[in-house]
Motif scaffolding. Structure first.
Motif, PDB file in Angstrom:
ATOM      1  N   UNK A  34       0.836  -1.264   0.138  1.00  0.00           N
ATOM      2  CA  UNK A  34      -0.058   0.029   0.043  1.00  0.00           C
ATOM      3  C   UNK A  34       0.988   1.068  -0.030  1.00  0.00           C
ATOM      4  N   UNK A  35       0.064   2.386   0.199  1.00  0.00           N
ATOM      5  CA  UNK A  35       0.643   3.741  -0.055  1.00  0.00           C
ATOM      6  C   UNK A  35       1.573   4.248   1.179  1.00  0.00           C
ATOM      7  N   UNK A  36       0.925   3.737   2.195  1.00  0.00           N
ATOM      8  CA  UNK A  36       1.765   4.270   3.424  1.00  0.00           C
ATOM      9  C   UNK A  36       2.683   3.592   4.299  1.00  0.00           C
ATOM     10  N   UNK A  37       3.640   3.904   4.940  1.00  0.00           N
ATOM     11  CA  UNK A  37       4.727   3.306   5.657  1.00  0.00           C
ATOM     12  C   UNK A  37       3.952   2.575   7.098  1.00  0.00           C
ATOM     13  N   UNK A  38       3.071   3.532   7.584  1.00  0.00           N
ATOM     14  CA  UNK A  38       2.337   2.875   8.646  1.00  0.00           C
ATOM     15  C   UNK A  38       0.877   2.323   8.235  1.00  0.00           C
ATOM     16  N   UNK A  39       0.825   1.172   8.622  1.00  0.00           N
ATOM     17  CA  UNK A  39      -0.591   0.467   8.192  1.00  0.00           C
ATOM     18  C   UNK A  39      -1.912   0.876   9.008  1.00  0.00           C
ATOM     19  N   UNK A  40      -1.658   1.681  10.167  1.00  0.00           N
ATOM     20  CA  UNK A  40      -2.423   2.120  11.056  1.00  0.00           C
ATOM     21  C   UNK A  40      -3.088   3.442  10.670  1.00  0.00           C
ATOM     22  N   UNK A  41      -2.314   3.993   9.508  1.00  0.00           N
ATOM     23  CA  UNK A  41      -2.678   5.296   8.809  1.00  0.00           C
ATOM     24  C   UNK A  41      -3.374   4.954   7.674  1.00  0.00           C
ATOM     25  N   UNK A  42      -3.818   3.707   7.165  1.00  0.00           N
ATOM     26  CA  UNK A  42      -4.390   3.296   5.851  1.00  0.00           C
ATOM     27  C   UNK A  42      -5.775   3.160   6.069  1.00  0.00           C
ATOM     28  N   UNK A  43      -6.456   3.601   4.780  1.00  0.00           N
ATOM     29  CA  UNK A  43      -7.824   3.353   4.711  1.00  0.00           C
ATOM     30  C   UNK A  43      -8.131   2.038   4.263  1.00  0.00           C
ATOM     31  N   UNK A  44      -7.250   1.649   3.272  1.00  0.00           N
ATOM     32  CA  UNK A  44      -7.442   0.399   2.377  1.00  0.00           C
ATOM     33  C   UNK A  44      -6.079  -0.316   2.377  1.00  0.00           C
ATOM     34  N   UNK A  45      -6.011  -1.637   2.428  1.00  0.00           N
ATOM     35  CA  UNK A  45      -4.875  -2.500   2.207  1.00  0.00           C
ATOM     36  C   UNK A  45      -4.922  -3.397   0.995  1.00  0.00           C
ATOM     37  N   UNK A  46      -3.879  -3.616   0.197  1.00  0.00           N
ATOM     38  CA  UNK A  46      -3.817  -4.567  -0.785  1.00  0.00           C
ATOM     39  C   UNK A  46      -3.953  -6.079  -0.329  1.00  0.00           C
ATOM     40  N   UNK A  47      -4.787  -6.631  -1.198  1.00  0.00           N
ATOM     41  CA  UNK A  47      -4.912  -8.137  -1.050  1.00  0.00           C
ATOM     42  C   UNK A  47      -4.130  -9.010  -1.932  1.00  0.00           C
ATOM     43  N   UNK A  48      -3.385  -9.911  -1.633  1.00  0.00           N
ATOM     44  CA  UNK A  48      -2.744 -10.978  -2.317  1.00  0.00           C
ATOM     45  C   UNK A  48      -3.876 -11.559  -3.323  1.00  0.00           C
ATOM     46  N   UNK A  49      -3.490 -11.774  -4.751  1.00  0.00           N
ATOM     47  CA  UNK A  49      -2.053 -11.701  -5.302  1.00  0.00           C
ATOM     48  C   UNK A  49      -1.768 -10.556  -5.657  1.00  0.00           C
ATOM     49  N   UNK A  50      -2.139  -9.444  -5.025  1.00  0.00           N
ATOM     50  CA  UNK A  50      -1.883  -7.933  -5.531  1.00  0.00           C
ATOM     51  C   UNK A  50      -2.172  -7.649  -6.930  1.00  0.00           C
ATOM     52  N   UNK A  51      -3.252  -7.935  -7.427  1.00  0.00           N
ATOM     53  CA  UNK A  51      -3.670  -7.642  -8.887  1.00  0.00           C
ATOM     54  C   UNK A  51      -4.970  -6.891  -8.799  1.00  0.00           C
ATOM     55  N   UNK A  52      -5.016  -5.671  -7.934  1.00  0.00           N
ATOM     56  CA  UNK A  52      -6.210  -4.823  -7.796  1.00  0.00           C
ATOM     57  C   UNK A  52      -7.199  -5.044  -6.803  1.00  0.00           C
ATOM     58  N   UNK A  53      -7.371  -6.227  -6.116  1.00  0.00           N
ATOM     59  CA  UNK A  53      -8.170  -6.488  -4.971  1.00  0.00           C
ATOM     60  C   UNK A  53      -7.662  -5.644  -3.737  1.00  0.00           C
ATOM     61  N   UNK A  54      -8.537  -5.328  -3.040  1.00  0.00           N
ATOM     62  CA  UNK A  54      -8.288  -4.437  -1.976  1.00  0.00           C
ATOM     63  C   UNK A  54      -9.328  -4.627  -1.020  1.00  0.00           C
ATOM     64  N   UNK A  55      -9.080  -4.313   0.659  1.00  0.00           N
ATOM     65  CA  UNK A  55      -9.982  -4.181   1.364  1.00  0.00           C
ATOM     66  C   UNK A  55      -9.952  -3.314   2.493  1.00  0.00           C
TER      67      UNK A  55
END
Length: 107
Positions: A34-55
């Protein structure tokens, strides 16, 4: 004829590259973490296999009633993720030394 075809392919390939203003323009780290170094600051996270799925992470509204609102940065990073990361196909595993976000420096 061949030269013009190769030139067309080169131009098309150049058009598909997009600079990432996140993670020091490192597509592997951006697409897998994802875009932030701190996951606690992210509104979304990438999901494996990292092809556009997110949560959603639950940090932001509406998933968290008391969470912070999505920022322009959050929305832009997600749009960029949806546009760039599906083109990577299935991501491979990190094969370098150390953690990918720490190599060659923290990003």
């Amino acid at each position: 004829m061949r030269l013009s075809w190769l030139l067309l392919l080169a131009v098309q390939a150049a058009d598909t590259y997009e600079t990432l203003p996140y993670r020091q323009n490192d597509p592997f780290v951006f697409c897998t973490q994802g875009h932030a170094q701190q996951r606690a600051r992210m509104c979304w996270q990438p999901l494996p296999p990292f092809t556009g799925q997110w949560a959603p992470t639950g940090v932001c509204r509406p998933e968290n009633t008391y969470g912070r609102p999505w920022t322009a940065r959050d929305r832009h990073a997600l749009q960029l993720y949806l546009r760039v990361c599906p083109g990577a196909g299935q991501s491979g595993r990190w094969q370098g030394h150390g953690r990918p976000e720490q190599t060659p420096y923290r990003h």
